[in-house]
Design an enzyme around this catalytic site. Structure first.
Site, PDB file in Angstrom:
ATOM      1  N   GLU A  49       8.967  85.834  39.842  1.00  0.00           N
ATOM      2  CA  GLU A  49       8.803  85.645  38.398  1.00  0.00           C
ATOM      3  C   GLU A  49       8.850  84.156  38.078  1.00  0.00           C
ATOM      4  OE1 GLU A  49      11.337  87.788  35.753  1.00  0.00           O
ATOM      5  OE2 GLU A  49      11.270  89.616  36.954  1.00  0.00           O
ATOM      6  N   ASP A  60      17.278  85.302  27.060  1.00  0.00           N
ATOM      7  CA  ASP A  60      17.903  84.533  28.132  1.00  0.00           C
ATOM      8  C   ASP A  60      19.282  84.011  27.747  1.00  0.00           C
ATOM      9  OD1 ASP A  60      15.845  84.699  30.073  1.00  0.00           O
ATOM     10  OD2 ASP A  60      14.662  83.296  28.897  1.00  0.00           O
ATOM     11  N   TYR A 174      10.695  97.516  34.621  1.00  0.00           N
ATOM     12  CA  TYR A 174      11.852  96.614  34.698  1.00  0.00           C
ATOM     13  C   TYR A 174      13.001  97.264  33.934  1.00  0.00           C
ATOM     14  CZ  TYR A 174      14.170  91.955  34.409  1.00  0.00           C
ATOM     15  OH  TYR A 174      15.028  90.876  34.513  1.00  0.00           O
TER      16      TYR A 174
END
Length: 274
Positions: A49, A60, A174
């Protein structure tokens, strides 16, 4: 079958679990990113990634936010990420490459143009963590048009929506291991195997687990119920000493920091080899 799905098929036949590291494009700089990706492949990465730095990375945690800021301060742009992928392909990197970005940069670039550019340079997939499924049709159509996998994130809070999200996924699904932003966790949720099992019931695609995975021991745990392990913050944290050493121009420290990074990556892959 896409290149990403082919990798999972090959690993399954060997009894292996996919190792998927994340790094930030342009951290410590673009030249180093290219070198890191090449060496990640040699160290055992099966898919990589590439995080495109963004000023408001909602998904994040602080480690990746700081890496994005270091990269942005050097002027890294989306065009640099695309050019990086092109250079990696020209240099012989074979593993699937996934661009990790956010909705606003994709919209500013133009959704169709973004996926066209991804395909043209040799990217295999795109992850957009803040793209709600209900608003993803344009991106899904563009991804299908250019044969680029649009990989969805499914969180534990998405249980009522698992089937809808999973049925339109491509590449792999994911699974987010825990609520909140990315970052290292001391332990995995006890409910994670059950959650992954509910996703597996809704799709025939491979399932990879990320968010919070930070040790070889945790990677080995996940190997028991998932097809891939994604590690981001724990790797990016080990890029920071390299970035500091590069900024200081200390070659001895650069060598040590880089050796530490690659040893850690190899240790994460080892329990996934079968």
């Amino acid at each position: 079958m896409s290149r990403i799905e082919s990798v999972f098929e090959r690993l399954k036949a060997k009894g292996e679990t996919a190792f998927i590291p994340f790094i930030t494009v342009g951290d410590p700089n673009l030249e180093w990113t290219e070198r890191i990706v090449s060496d990640l492949e040699k160290a055992g990465a099966d898919i990589i990634e590439l995080g495109i730095p963004y000023s408001d990375p909602l998904a994040d945690g602080p480690v990746i936010q700081e890496a994005a800021l270091r990269s942005l301060n050097q002027g890294t742009k989306i065009t640099d990420a695309f050019e990086l992928v092109r250079n990696l392909r020209q240099s012989g990197v074979q593993v699937p490459l996934i661009l990790f970005t956010y909705v606003n940069p994709v919209i500013q670039w133009g959704v169709d143009n973004f996926f066209a550019s991804a395909k043209e340079v040799g990217a295999d997939g795109v992850i957009i963590p803040d793209l709600p499924y209900e608003e993803s049709e344009e991106a899904r159509l563009a991804a299908a048009k250019y044969e680029v996998d649009l990989i969805p994130l499914i969180a534990p809070t998405s249980r009522q929506r698992i089937e809808r999200i999973a049925k339109d996924a491509t590449g792999f699904v994911y699974c987010v291991s825990s609520l909140g932003v990315t970052g290292m966790r001391n332990q995995l949720s006890a409910e994670l195997p059950e959650f992954v099992g509910s996703v597996r019931a809704a799709t025939s695609l491979p399932i990879a687990v990320g968010f919070g995975v930070s040790t070889p021991e945790q990677a080995e745990q996940i190997r028991g119920f998932a097809d891939g392990v994604i590690v981001g913050s724990a790797i990016v944290r080990r890029v920071q000493p390299l970035a500091d050493s590069v900024a200081a121009g200390d070659q001895t420290q650069i060598n040590q920091a880089y050796e530490d990074l690659l040893q850690f990556v190899s240790a994460l892959k080892e329990p996934l080899r079968g």
